[in-house]
Design an enzyme around this catalytic site. Structure first.
Site, PDB file in Angstrom:
ATOM      1  N   GLU A  31       1.270  -5.428  -0.102  1.00 60.97           N
ATOM      2  CA  GLU A  31       0.825  -4.455   0.897  1.00 60.97           C
ATOM      3  C   GLU A  31      -0.666  -4.556   1.178  1.00 60.97           C
ATOM      4  O   GLU A  31      -1.107  -4.442   2.327  1.00 60.97           O
ATOM      5  CB  GLU A  31       1.191  -3.039   0.442  1.00 60.97           C
ATOM      6  CG  GLU A  31       2.672  -2.695   0.565  1.00 60.97           C
ATOM      7  CD  GLU A  31       3.545  -3.322  -0.499  1.00 60.97           C
ATOM      8  OE1 GLU A  31       4.789  -3.253  -0.387  1.00 60.97           O
ATOM      9  OE2 GLU A  31       2.980  -3.904  -1.466  1.00 60.97           O
ATOM     10  N   HIS A  50      10.865   5.621  -4.276  1.00 62.42           N
ATOM     11  CA  HIS A  50      11.196   5.435  -2.866  1.00 62.42           C
ATOM     12  C   HIS A  50      11.366   6.761  -2.122  1.00 62.42           C
ATOM     13  O   HIS A  50      11.895   6.762  -1.012  1.00 62.42           O
ATOM     14  CB  HIS A  50      12.512   4.655  -2.715  1.00 62.42           C
ATOM     15  CG  HIS A  50      12.508   3.310  -3.349  1.00 62.42           C
ATOM     16  ND1 HIS A  50      12.649   3.116  -4.699  1.00 62.42           N
ATOM     17  CD2 HIS A  50      12.378   2.077  -2.812  1.00 62.42           C
ATOM     18  CE1 HIS A  50      12.621   1.818  -4.976  1.00 62.42           C
ATOM     19  NE2 HIS A  50      12.456   1.166  -3.832  1.00 62.42           N
TER      20      HIS A  50
END
Length: 324
Positions: free
Chosen positions: A60, A129
């Site tokens: 990321e 998540h």
């Protein structure tokens, strides 16, 4: 009018942007050949090719940084981060680069970057998540933070984000991807400066956004059967916050409940509550109340996850206590 899902509305906006502006390109994990973890970019690589729809390594920090560099050099990148939890790996790029470069350069540089990511719980995917961390981003000057809660806003707010000179972060609650509605696929960018009153009422103001909007509207409908008219405000933009719409509503209703799936401590709900107290204290007949997620890592088991998240029934009970 066209019937489409939330994910299809996002795809429609990106398809239009890719067609109309050669500076626009997409990048992120599995967005190309796989079509995206939530199928938002499905089919776009076949339509526009791998130069415009770029699969990236699982890093990321690297691909958000690359997006910042591309934006600085005149491109209009749309970067997808798979889930908000993973975005923490790019926070240095967000906080120390994307949000600061315009200010540190005295306005010489702009970073017209759009970053999309899934947020929120309710899907039994565990603690890595399922969190709602958009309030952390709303704390950062130099970026704009959006949380579209409807199919129409999913398309229109993404189009509006692409017109901005500063970075825009779009938080898409993952439970919204399959919802359907009729929208005008030829409509232009949405208003990203103002909150929207989704339901009018005179007894209490319910302030929420994103994935909690549906639950809040359900709660308002249940309260109406109990004789309580709840006004529902969808914040839509978390930074800058449209406090004016909220204060105008509270001046009419004299009560406020803030519904926020994120943890209560240090939350966006705390900021909204504080601004209501500062701006409408004399109008309040009751202290501002918050309905937030339980302060635990998101549980995996469905019954535990449901108990940890704000639910319509919880909102109803909270409001009823104000009138007991």
């Amino acid at each position: 009018m066209t019937t489409m899902t939330y994910r299809e509305a996002l795809r429609s906006a990106m398809r239009d942007a890719l067609k109309q502006d050669p500076r626009v390109f997409l990048m992120g994990e599995d967005i190309g050949l796989y079509g995206g973890a939530f199928a938002v970019t499905h089919g776009l690589i076949e339509e526009f090719g791998p130069e415009r729809v770029r699969d990236t390594p699982l890093s990321e920090s690297i691909f958000v940084g690359a997006g910042i560099g591309a934006a600085l050099n005149g491109m209009r990148p749309i970067v997808e981060i798979m889930t908000v939890n993973f975005s923490m790996l790019a926070m240095d790029q967000v906080l120390n680069n994307a949000a600061t470069l315009r200010y540190m350069s005295g306005g010489q540089f702009h970073v017209p970057l759009v970053v999309r990511m899934a947020t929120g719980g309710g899907r039994q995917l565990g603690a890595q998540h399922s969190h709602s961390l958009e309030g952390w981003y709303a704390h950062i000057p130099g970026i704009r933070v959006l949380a579209p809660a409807t199919v129409t806003d999913a398309r229109g707010m993404l189009l509006a984000a692409l017109q901005q000179l500063d970075p825009v972060f779009i938080f898409e609650h993952a439970t919204l991807y399959p919802i359907e509605d009729d929208i005008d696929e030829h409509a232009g960018p949405a208003d990203i400066d103002h909150a929207v009153v989704r339901r009018t009422g005179s007894d209490v103001t319910l302030v929420t956004y994103g994935g909690s909007l549906g639950k809040t509207l359900d709660a308002a409908a249940a309260l109406a059967e109990d004789g309580i008219a709840a006004e529902v405000i969808d914040l839509r933009t978390l930074r800058p916050l449209d406090i004016t719409t909220i204060l105008e509503s509270v001046a009419r209703t004299h009560r406020a409940v803030v519904v926020d799936e994120a943890w209560r401590t240090g939350s966006l709900a705390a900021e909204v509550s504080a601004q209501i107290m500062e701006g409408a204290f004399n109008a309040l007949d009751w202290p501002v109340v918050r309905v937030c997620g339980a302060e635990v890592p998101a549980p995996y088991a469905k019954h535990m996850e449901d108990a940890a998240l704000p639910q319509a029934a919880t909102i109803v009970r909270t409001v009823q206590e104000m009138f007991a």
